[in-house]
Structure formats: structure tokens, C-alpha cells
Motif scaffolding. Structure first.
Motif, PDB file in Angstrom:
ATOM      1  N   ALA A  84       0.836  -1.201   0.000  1.00 27.12           N
ATOM      2  CA  ALA A  84       0.000   0.000   0.000  1.00 27.12           C
ATOM      3  C   ALA A  84       0.873   1.254   0.000  1.00 27.12           C
ATOM      4  CB  ALA A  84      -0.928  -0.011   1.215  1.00 27.12           C
ATOM      5  N   ALA A 102       2.237   1.739  -3.489  1.00 25.12           N
ATOM      6  CA  ALA A 102       1.232   2.306  -4.380  1.00 25.12           C
ATOM      7  C   ALA A 102       1.054   3.799  -4.115  1.00 25.12           C
ATOM      8  CB  ALA A 102      -0.094   1.570  -4.213  1.00 25.12           C
ATOM      9  N   PHE A 136      -4.000  -3.412  -5.662  1.00 26.23           N
ATOM     10  CA  PHE A 136      -3.629  -2.032  -5.976  1.00 26.23           C
ATOM     11  C   PHE A 136      -3.282  -1.849  -7.452  1.00 26.23           C
ATOM     12  CE2 PHE A 136      -2.945  -1.798  -1.353  1.00 26.23           C
ATOM     13  CZ  PHE A 136      -3.521  -0.565  -1.085  1.00 26.23           C
TER      14      PHE A 136
END
Length: 279
Positions: free
Chosen positions: A23, A26, A54
Motif C-alpha cells: 500500500a 502504491a 492495488f
């Protein structure tokens, strides 16, 4: 494309869960990221699933801890190898066991001068991870002995301290052989990181090349610019790939995701050279 081929989760010495690390990648605008925990592939499944969610590329990897005959620490990145390869798994298991024994002994030595215990250190270890110096550093931070991991490594956990204990690790050329046997692509991590201690010379690099080394991690914050010039020459002379990466550890180090990146063409070459089955 923005591709970062060297990151760590809390499966080894990073501070973020594998899915949280993805995360973060991303959010940092990366198009692809490799998870390269020390001597472990335990975070691959969680990271791969998160990457799919993602919509970014995931490169399964590992950083193999090595040591030369003269005691110099060397790290070799392995990409897209078969995690079930018996020879590589056995060697990694030996290293992880030795690191655990070393950590317990270092804590015993430090307990004579600091109120540190093995139980306290274990409170800072994620389930399934092998205890290492970063976790000892976190315990020292909790005790107020130091403020950061960097301070702990510079003051207390350095090889120059009275608490230092060595541990087994394979020779880097042997690690390269095992990675190739497992179908992986071996890349020498931060070869000129003089700020971490002694680095190997040309003779060891030649041994690694003869064993099947395929790349050098040139673009890394710990490689001084003048050293990068020489590393690029070595890569050019021997037909080695050149990678760039952050060596991200979450809040464990100041390194930022994507601060150095690898060209798409290089990742394509790594993928083409791999023959493992990274499940």
C-alpha cells in the motif's frame, strides 16, 4: 515506469506488514515493487495479493545474508527463484538458526550493562520473523537507551562493540550458485556501502561473477557516487544488469520508497533470465 527492487517488511527487519508495504508503494506512485526480506519468502503471498488489489506489479525476491572468508558481510538479492528449492532452503535455514543464536548471545552480553532481556526483544518481533539486531535495537529504544535504530547500530550493535557476536552465513559466491540453481536472478546488493563497514574487493566480485552473478545494485543511497562510476564500469565489462532501489524498511530507516528506481527494460531482462517457479 517507477520500479523499486529492494524493500523489507516486518517478516525480516522492516516495520510494515507485507500488505501495508505494498500500500505504501502504491501511495508512493510505484508501478512495480520487489519484496526482498532477509533470508525469507514468508511475505510473498500477502504482498502479491495486495499488489493485485492495488494494480501494481509484484516481484518476489529475497536478500541472502552472506559472509566472506575474511568476515566481510555481503548481501545478495535473489529475484524470482523457486522458494522450495532444497539447497537454497537448507542454506537459508542454517543462516536463520545461526542469527537467532547470535542474537540471544548478544542480548546476554548487553544485559550486563543495560536492563535488556530476551523476552523484551521478542516483544518487538513479528510472528514468523527471525530475531535480529534491528529487533534488539527496538528493545533498546523502548528502554530509552537510544532514540533510533541508527543510533543503536552506531553505538551498541556495531561489529566494533564489546557485544558483537559473529554468525554463520554462506560465502557470496556459493549463495550466487544456489540462487541460480533455484532458477533465480542474483544481484549484488549495495556493493560499495562503505558506511556499513568493510566492503569486498575485485577478487570476491570476480568469484561471484564466475559463480553466475547477473547484476549489481548500483543506484543505492549507500553507494557513493564515485563508487557508482566504478560499479557501472564493472557491469559494462562483464555484461551485468544495473539496478536501482530504495532498500526501504518502513520507519526503521530513513530510506524512501522510489528514491532510486530500476528501468523497465532491466526488470524485463530479470524476468527473462529467471527460470524458477516463484509460487
Amino acid at each position: 515506469m517507477r520500479i523499486d527492487l529492494h524493500t523489507h517488511s516486518n517478516v525480516s527487519d522492516g516495520t510494515e506488514d507485507p500488505d501495508v508495504l505494498i500500500a505504501s508503494a502504491a501511495a508512493a506512485g510505484l508501478d512495480a515493487v520487489a519484496l526482498t526480506d532477509h533470508d525469507s519468502t514468508a511475505g510473498w503471498d500477502r504482498a502479491r495479493t495486495a499488489a493485485e488489489g492495488f494494480g501494481i506489479g509484484f516481484v518476489p525476491g529475497m536478500e541472502v545474508s552472506c559472509r566472506t572468508d575474511t568476515g566481510i558481510s555481503v548481501h545478495v538479492l535473489s529475484y524470482l527463484h523457486d522458494p522450495l528449492h532444497a539447497g537454497l532452503r537448507e542454506e537459508i535455514g542454517k543462516s536463520r538458526s545461526a542469527r537467532l543464536t547470535r542474537a540471544r548471545r548478544m542480548v546476554e552480553l548487553m544485559s550486563e550493562d543495560f536492563p535488556i532481556t530476551w523476552d523484551l526483544v521478542q516483544q518487538h518481533v513479528t510472528e514468523g520473523a527471525t530475531v535480529g539486531r534491528p529487533h534488539i535495537a527496538d528493545a533498546l529504544i523502548a528502554l530509552g537507551v537510544v532514540e533510533t535504530r541508527s543510533e543503536a547500530f552506531e553505538r551498541i550493535l556495531t561489529a566494533r562493540s564489546p557485544y558483537w557476536v559473529s554468525h554463520y552465513a554462506p560465502h557470496p559466491a556459493y549463495a550466487v550458485e544456489l540462487i541460480r540453481a533455484a532458477g533465480g536472478v542474483p544481484v549484488f546488493a549495495h556493493p560499495s556501502a562503505f558506511n556499513r563497514g568493510a566492503v569486498v574487493g575485485g577478487a570476491v566480485i570476480d568469484e561471484m561473477i564466475d559463480a553466475g552473478l547477473l547484476g549489481l545494485e548500483v543506484e543505492h543511497r549507500d553507494n557513493p557516487e564515485e563508487a557508482r562510476v566504478e560499479l557501472r564500469r564493472i557491469a559494462r565489462d562483464h555484461g551485468l544488469l544495473i539496478t536501482g532501489s530504495s532498500d526501504y524498511h518502513g520507519s526503521g530507516k530513513p530510506n524512501l520508497l522510489g528514491e532510486n528506481v530500476t528501468p523497465r527494460e532491466t526488470l524485463e531482462a530479470i524476468t527473462a533470465l529467471a527460470s524458477g517457479t516463484p509460487g
